[in-house]
Design a protein around this motif. Structure first.
Motif, PDB file in Angstrom:
ATOM      1  N   VAL A 142       0.839  -1.205   0.000  1.00 18.02           N
ATOM      2  CA  VAL A 142       0.000   0.000   0.000  1.00 18.02           C
ATOM      3  C   VAL A 142       0.871   1.252   0.000  1.00 18.02           C
ATOM      4  O   VAL A 142       0.574   2.235  -0.699  1.00 18.02           O
ATOM      5  CB  VAL A 142      -0.955  -0.014   1.207  1.00 18.02           C
ATOM      6  CG1 VAL A 142      -1.733   1.295   1.288  1.00 18.02           C
ATOM      7  CG2 VAL A 142      -1.924  -1.187   1.109  1.00 18.02           C
ATOM      8  N   VAL A 156      -8.311   2.705   0.625  1.00 15.69           N
ATOM      9  CA  VAL A 156      -7.749   1.576   1.366  1.00 15.69           C
ATOM     10  C   VAL A 156      -8.583   1.343   2.618  1.00 15.69           C
ATOM     11  O   VAL A 156      -8.775   2.256   3.421  1.00 15.69           O
ATOM     12  CB  VAL A 156      -6.284   1.851   1.761  1.00 15.69           C
ATOM     13  CG1 VAL A 156      -5.697   0.664   2.527  1.00 15.69           C
ATOM     14  CG2 VAL A 156      -5.438   2.164   0.526  1.00 15.69           C
ATOM     15  N   ARG A 177      -6.713   6.177  -4.730  1.00 12.17           N
ATOM     16  CA  ARG A 177      -6.706   4.930  -3.974  1.00 12.17           C
ATOM     17  C   ARG A 177      -7.633   5.036  -2.772  1.00 12.17           C
ATOM     18  O   ARG A 177      -7.629   6.048  -2.063  1.00 12.17           O
ATOM     19  CB  ARG A 177      -5.291   4.620  -3.477  1.00 12.17           C
ATOM     20  CG  ARG A 177      -4.220   4.612  -4.579  1.00 12.17           C
ATOM     21  CD  ARG A 177      -4.316   3.382  -5.438  1.00 12.17           C
ATOM     22  NE  ARG A 177      -3.287   3.368  -6.486  1.00 12.17           N
ATOM     23  CZ  ARG A 177      -3.088   2.360  -7.314  1.00 12.17           C
ATOM     24  NH1 ARG A 177      -3.837   1.275  -7.213  1.00 12.17           N
ATOM     25  NH2 ARG A 177      -2.151   2.424  -8.242  1.00 12.17           N
TER      26      ARG A 177
END
Length: 420
Positions: A18, A29, A27
């Motif tokens: 990551v 997460v 992104r």
């Protein structure tokens, strides 16, 4: 320099992946408590800044509170990142408002406090009207993204070329926070890019107790399936039911002293700022030195946190202020119905989950007989399943008498400290 930050070499392969995801798309997460979101957040900021040679003026790390900003400060310093790259989103908006609109900030009705909602609306207008502001940041990292409003993502999508958002719906405590589906749509994503599996930091007893406050059964199963950390000492969480409010505080002070002897980092988490100030004063009256995770406003409206995370002095914080923090032991006192007038039902379970999940090793809860909050039914269920000890004053006194009568010098000590 003392810091909570792990060296990059100690990150798990999943965390490192990551950190190093390229900024060729936005992104999102997902990371549950203990999955290392804050570790990854700090290392990703350093990785992107260094790899792409980005000036500190062109990136930002947005955290949920000024308390978290203070907490992660040592980690950012360790990585060579300047302090000013980290702030709350509202602080960043305030600076833009001062720069492009007025040095006088709008106030809420009645003149009490800054009207940040109005400031955000004005900042969004700036980005819609002034093309030179769009894409002025090369990247933005966002912590606790589930508690930021949809308007925040409207602004960020205009302000930054790349956005990485860390979310955990189980820790959402603001109803107005954006849903993950909205965040994904705004960032032009079909699905989240990565999941940080976790509950890494929570000892099994802590995680099991926290799981009782996860309403969704599927989410609960996933959370518990991630537990693998061994519990070095068998220490079940304890809930003390005191006969009076003064006795509750007396017992809390005793617990703090006992955990200090064990050289632990202690977090005392309460529902409201009013309780924070009151309880901190009462503990000091009982000879317990504590620090309060509160902010005071200086003459130019910057926020200064009155808390030093570089020492082991017990910290007193509200549930909101404690988000993202980690302690060896977490103490949750004053669990009475009158402490929670501002939150109900599922939202209350979420903040209790957040509070319990701040602990790595042990959790202590306390309430007052006759004033218990309605979630005592949940705690009784946890006790029935062996994940909690509920203790009354009479039980405590009987235990002391029994130990005095039965103690023998050659007795083997028990390793279950749940009734400390």
């Amino acid at each position: 320099m003392q810091t909570w930050l792990l060296p990059r070499i100690d990150l798990t392969p999943e965390q490192l992946r990551v950190v190093e995801m390229p900024p060729d798309e936005h992104r999102v997460v997902l990371g549950s408590p203990g999955s290392g979101k804050t570790q990854v957040l700090a290392h990703r900021a350093a990785y992107l800044a260094e790899t792409y040679n980005i000036d500190p003026k062109r990136y930002r790390v947005f955290v949920f509170t000024n308390v978290i900003r203070e907490f992660i400060g040592s980690g950012l310093e360790f990585l060579g990142l300047p302090e000013e790259v980290s702030s709350t989103f509202d602080h960043w908006c305030r600076v833009l408002y001062n720069d492009y609109s007025s040095s006088f900030l709008p106030k809420k009705s009645g003149g009490r406090g800054i009207d940040f909602e109005r400031i955000r609306k004005q900042v969004l207008k700036f980005f819609n009207l002034r093309k030179e502001l769009r894409g002025s940041l090369d990247f933005v990292l966002v912590d606790e993204g589930q508690d930021l409003t949809p308007e925040v993502y409207e602004i960020l999508s205009l302000a930054s070329k790349h956005i990485t958002v860390f979310v955990d719906p189980m820790q959402k405590i603001f109803q107005e926070g954006a849903d993950e589906s909205f965040i994904l749509k705004k960032l032009n994503l079909d699905r989240r890019n990565a999941t940080l599996l976790g509950a890494y930091r929570n000892a099994p007893y802590v995680a099991h107790l926290a799981s009782y406050f996860i309403s969704n059964e599927e989410a609960k199963k996933k959370y518990l399936a991630q537990i693998y950390k061994e519990q070095k000492v068998r220490e079940r969480p304890l809930c003390y039911v005191a006969p009076s409010f003064d006795k509750e505080t007396d017992r809390l002070a005793e617990i703090v002293r006992q955990r200090q002897i064990m050289n632990e980092r202690i977090g005392i988490i309460v529902p409201t700022n009013r309780l924070l100030h009151s309880l901190a004063g009462k503990l000091r009256d009982r000879g317990i030195t504590v620090e309060t995770a509160i902010s005071k406003r200086d003459l130019v409206l910057n926020m200064e946190v009155i808390c030093n995370f570089g020492n082991n002095v017990p910290k007193v914080a509200t549930y909101h202020q404690a988000k993202g923090l980690t302690f060896d032991t977490v103490l949750l006192p004053r669990l009475v119905e009158s402490s929670f007038p501002w939150v109900k039902d599922v939202a209350r379970k979420r903040i209790l989950f957040v509070g319990i999940a701040r602990a790595t090793q042990w959790v202590y809860l306390s309430t007052v007989e006759g004033f218990e909050f309605k979630e005592m039914d949940v705690l009784r269920e946890a006790e029935k399943e062996g994940h909690l000890v509920i203790q009354y004053k009479a039980d405590f006194e009987r235990k002391d008498e029994r130990e005095e009568d039965e103690y023998e010098p050659d007795d083997e000590p028990e390793d279950d400290f749940s009734v400390l």
